[in-house]
Design a protein around this motif. Structure first.
Motif, PDB file in Angstrom:
ATOM      1  N   TYR A   1       0.847  -1.179   0.000  1.00  0.00           N
ATOM      2  CA  TYR A   1       0.000   0.000   0.000  1.00  0.00           C
ATOM      3  C   TYR A   1       0.879   1.222   0.000  1.00  0.00           C
TER       4      TYR A   1
ATOM      5  N   LYS B   1       1.324   5.198   0.986  1.00  0.00           N
ATOM      6  CA  LYS B   1       0.787   6.117   1.974  1.00  0.00           C
ATOM      7  C   LYS B   1       1.639   7.372   1.926  1.00  0.00           C
TER       8      LYS B   1
ATOM      9  N   ALA C   1      -5.814   9.070  -7.970  1.00  0.00           N
ATOM     10  CA  ALA C   1      -6.070   8.480  -6.659  1.00  0.00           C
ATOM     11  C   ALA C   1      -5.567   9.365  -5.535  1.00  0.00           C
TER      12      ALA C   1
ATOM     13  N   LEU D   1      -5.756  12.710  -3.475  1.00  0.00           N
ATOM     14  CA  LEU D   1      -6.692  13.799  -3.220  1.00  0.00           C
ATOM     15  C   LEU D   1      -6.024  14.828  -2.315  1.00  0.00           C
TER      16      LEU D   1
ATOM     17  N   TYR E   1      -1.883  16.065   1.107  1.00  0.00           N
ATOM     18  CA  TYR E   1      -2.416  15.059   0.194  1.00  0.00           C
ATOM     19  C   TYR E   1      -2.569  13.698   0.849  1.00  0.00           C
ATOM     20  N   VAL E   2      -3.574  12.957   0.395  1.00  0.00           N
ATOM     21  CA  VAL E   2      -3.740  11.570   0.835  1.00  0.00           C
ATOM     22  C   VAL E   2      -4.018  10.685  -0.385  1.00  0.00           C
ATOM     23  N   ILE E   3      -3.726   9.386  -0.221  1.00  0.00           N
ATOM     24  CA  ILE E   3      -3.973   8.455  -1.325  1.00  0.00           C
ATOM     25  C   ILE E   3      -5.253   7.683  -1.064  1.00  0.00           C
ATOM     26  N   ASP E   4      -6.126   7.642  -2.048  1.00  0.00           N
ATOM     27  CA  ASP E   4      -7.357   6.875  -1.933  1.00  0.00           C
ATOM     28  C   ASP E   4      -7.070   5.421  -2.322  1.00  0.00           C
TER      29      ASP E   4
ATOM     30  N   GLN F   1      -8.832   2.895  -2.746  1.00  0.00           N
ATOM     31  CA  GLN F   1      -9.738   2.284  -3.703  1.00  0.00           C
ATOM     32  C   GLN F   1      -9.331   2.595  -5.149  1.00  0.00           C
ATOM     33  N   LYS F   2      -8.862   3.813  -5.343  1.00  0.00           N
ATOM     34  CA  LYS F   2      -8.524   4.217  -6.711  1.00  0.00           C
ATOM     35  C   LYS F   2      -7.084   3.872  -7.094  1.00  0.00           C
ATOM     36  N   CYS F   3      -6.238   3.695  -6.069  1.00  0.00           N
ATOM     37  CA  CYS F   3      -4.807   3.502  -6.326  1.00  0.00           C
ATOM     38  C   CYS F   3      -4.576   2.218  -7.128  1.00  0.00           C
TER      39      CYS F   3
END
Lengths: 159, 580
Positions: B524, B526, B546, B548, B555-558, B560-562
């Protein structure tokens, strides 16, 4: 000479050269591949008659070996090496990048027949991993972000 | 002034820009010193060194300078070329633990010149054999030397030759196996390209010994230069009377022909190779009968690897006892390895048998890239196994490697560091064998496929502990029941990675974690909020939108979209993107 005549002449020459040697089929197929870049179906048909070998046997050999192709290649052949050394140095990211740029997958040719992409096993220059070869030219230590520039050189040459 | 040659090579890069600059610098200096005539400047494709900066080799003195800078060019021309003085601080230090026997001529003689080869002592062994020795003497000498096949299995060469010699048949064949299909190995290519006559000489001697009058070179079509040079060498040998009828005035006749491989790994197997020379699909046959009894076109045949044959001339010229003075008790002579993977100096190395893996990787290879920790060494390619770092002090020979669950193989040696995942590596090799399985026998065709599916399942995070047992069971069945060497050894990478790194498998299965960060489904990405400088570079580059956030909020990583492509990880300049 029409294309058909040339094909006939090429083949007859090859068969004459190899006819008396034992186990000649693979060597003849190599020569055909060298001339056309692939083995066209009509050459196989003719070859079958000239050598008196069933077509099925010729196809059996062509499809067994990776080196022989049944489809015409693109104008420029892009080969990415996935030998162990290249694999460890992330050659798979190069493949992804090219697939993204050219919108083709391994073994396919672009719509404009400009590039054909192949993934190959070891080009024998592991010291330069990861390695990409376009036609006869070898690019060593390729970085992902260099690929666009390298490919566009070939496009520009055509224009 | 004596004629000189300067070889130029950028050992860091295959791209031409930098080397072209140096070429211009050198030619300007030579012009200014008025030395264009006697000094020839050549850009060459391989100088035998890697990652040593701009390197020049000056012949005939054979002075090698590496890591030279623009400012050194003038000095080299003035002091070395003109003044015949060696500049000590530029001199490349020889890798002292190497011992060049097979590769002795490579890079030193012109591979396209028969005269060069003869001047370096070539064809002396053939003369000795034809004039002074009977076939049985040659076998005797081989027996004394303890030479074993360099292609993988390590079968004593003298036994192979002696079997074929004892067969009563008017037609016998000698085959040189140059179908080097093992990914990550290129020893044979270098010998065929760099010193083709030595292999030729070995083949002619083999022909004389077993009583054959025809030999075949089987070379990969992917090695066009090797094919070209071997053909040239054959033509030269024919016109010099070293091939053909009544060689060197004796009553021995021998001819050689090249046959091309067409990209099938299985053709490295003896019986499959024979089928391929016969113009058929390269599928293996059960042995016995062995090729030395019933081989090419049903006649007694010996098949030797390129490196084995290249050993023959030196062995005969110097005597078997001398050859046997190098090496361990059961493995004699030297071995060429293609040292690649995560080492600093990748390249071909030739070492005496009995040297330790650590010496090869650290003293010759210069250690691991980026000074990371070494995890294991892989030898023998897809048919071999991994040797974990605690066994690095093992002396390299056939017995020791097989005791550790690997093989000598043809000589691929790959260093693996802590950032490599062994499950992924096993998958990589297995994929290769599944692709290359000829499909004739079920254990290899089906077993390999099932192994691969289980490994894929594990690397996708769906593994169960029971899978480990399944892997072992299938591997064992393949080893015992497959028809040829490819199938019997295809499961070796799986077997040996489980043997030494079962914990890593278990981590994948139980904790669903890939420590090395290779198995995409198990990692994952992060963004570390403290390290993030809010530059937005990751968001700009993300192909799947992915990421946002904004420059103010961070910023953060989604997840679900990554798509886990790792672009954000690569582009972040502050190491704020983390792989878990």
């Amino acid at each position: 000479m029409t294309k058909k005549d040339k094909l006939q002449a090429d083949l007859e020459g090859l068969v004459k050269k190899w006819k008396d040697k034992k186990g000649n089929l693979i060597m003849i197929l190599h020569s055909i591949e060298n001339i056309y870049g692939y083995v066209p179906r009509e050459t196989s048909l003719k070859l079958s008659r000239l050598l008196n070998v069933p077509l099925a046997r010729i196809y059996e050999v062509i499809t067994f070996y990776n080196y022989f192709k049944l489809e015409p290649p693109g104008k420029h052949n892009v080969s990415i090496c996935m030998g162990t050394a290249c694999y460890l140095r992330n050659a798979d990211s190069l493949i992804e990048e090219i697939e993204k740029i050219l919108h083709i997958k391994e073994g396919q040719t672009t719509k404009d027949e400009m590039f054909h992409l192949d993934v190959v096993r070891c080009l024998g220059c592991c010291g330069l991993a990861p390695v990409m070869m376009i036609d006869e030219k070898v690019y060593g230590k390729v970085k992902k972000n260099e690929i666009v520039d390298i490919l566009s050189k070939y496009v520009k040459e055509e224009e | 002034m004596q004629k000189k040659i300067i070889y130029l090579r950028d050992t860091d890069s295959a791209q031409q820009d930098r080397i072209n600059d140096f070429y211009t610098l050198f030619s300007n200096e030579l012009r200014d010193a008025n030395l264009q005539e006697p000094v020839q400047l050549v850009k060459i494709a391989d100088i035998g060194l890697y990652e040593k900066g701009i390197t020049v080799k000056i012949l005939p003195e054979n002075i090698v300078y590496s890591g030279i800078k623009n400012t050194d060019v003038k000095r080299i021309v003035e002091e070395t070329i003109k003044g015949n003085k060696i500049i000590k601080e530029l001199l490349y230090e020889k890798k002292s633990k190497q011992m060049r026997a097979v590769l002795k001529n490579c890079g030193y003689i012109d591979p396209e010149s028969l005269e060069d080869y003869i001047a370096a002592g070539g064809y002396k062994a053939l003369i000795k054999v034809l004039l002074e020795m009977k076939p049985e003497n040659v076998v005797e000498e081989l027996k004394k030397s303890g030479l074993r096949g360099r292609g993988g299995a390590g079968y004593p060469t003298w036994m192979k030759w002696n079997f074929a010699r004892g067969m009563n048949s008017p037609e016998k064949y000698v085959i040189c196996n140059g179908d080097e299909g093992d990914p990550g190995a290129y020893m044979d290519r270098s010998v065929l390209e760099g010193d083709p006559h030595s292999v030729l000489e070995g083949m002619i001697i083999a022909g004389y010994t077993i009583g054959s009058s025809k030999g075949y070179f089987y070379i990969r079509a992917e090695y066009p230069l090797a094919v070209e040079r071997v053909q040239k060498a054959i033509d030269q040998a024919v016109s010099a009377g070293l091939l053909g009828n009544n060689i060197l005035g004796s009553n021995f006749n021998f001819e050689l022909e090249i046959r091309l491989g067409a990209g099938a790994f299985v053709c490295g197997e003896e019986t499959a190779l024979i089928a391929s020379i016969e113009g058929k699909r390269g599928t293996p046959h059960p042995r016995p009968p062995y090729p030395s009894v019933k081989g090419l076109w049903g006649k007694p045949t010996i098949i030797n690897n390129v490196e084995t044959l290249a050993n023959i001339p030196k062995l005969i010229a110097g005597g078997g006892a001398k050859f046997a003075s190098v090496g361990t008790e059961k493995s004699k002579g030297t071995k060429v390895f293609a040292l690649t993977g995560k080492v600093k100096n990748s390249g071909l190395v030739e070492v005496p048998m009995g040297i330790t893996l650590r010496e090869i990787i650290f003293d010759i290879g210069g250690g691991i890239l980026n000074n990371r920790a070494i995890k294991a060494v892989q030898t023998g390619g897809p048919s071999g196994g991994v040797i974990p770092q605690e066994f690095l002090d093992t002396p390299v020979d056939y017995e020791n490697l097989s005791k550790l669950g690997s093989i000598m193989g043809s000589g691929g040696m790959i260093a693996i560091d802590e950032t490599d995942c062994l499950v992924d590596l096993a998958k990589f090799y297995l994929k290769f064998c599944v692709d290359e399985s000829c499909g004739k026998c079920a254990p290899c065709r089906l077993g390999g496929y099932q192994l691969l599916r289980i490994l894929e399942k594990i690397s996708e995070g769906n593994g169960e502990l029971e899978d480990l047992n399944k892997l072992k069971k299938i591997s064992y069945a393949m080893q015992k029941a497959s028809l040829c060497g490819l199938g019997q050894s295809a499961s070796n990478p799986v077997f040996s990675t489980i043997r030494y790194f079962e914990d890593e498998y278990k981590k994948h299965i139980v904790e669903k974690k890939c420590q090395a960060g290779k198995c995409k489904a198990l990692i994952y990405f992060k963004i570390h909020p403290q390290k993030c400088k809010k530059c937005g570079l990751c968001m700009k580059n993300c192909p799947s939108s992915a990421i946002l956030g904004s420059r103010e909020a961070g910023y953060v990583i989604d997840p679900q979209k990554c798509i886990k492509c790792g672009v954000c990880f690569d582009v972040c300049k502050f190491k704020a993107v983390m792989k878990e």
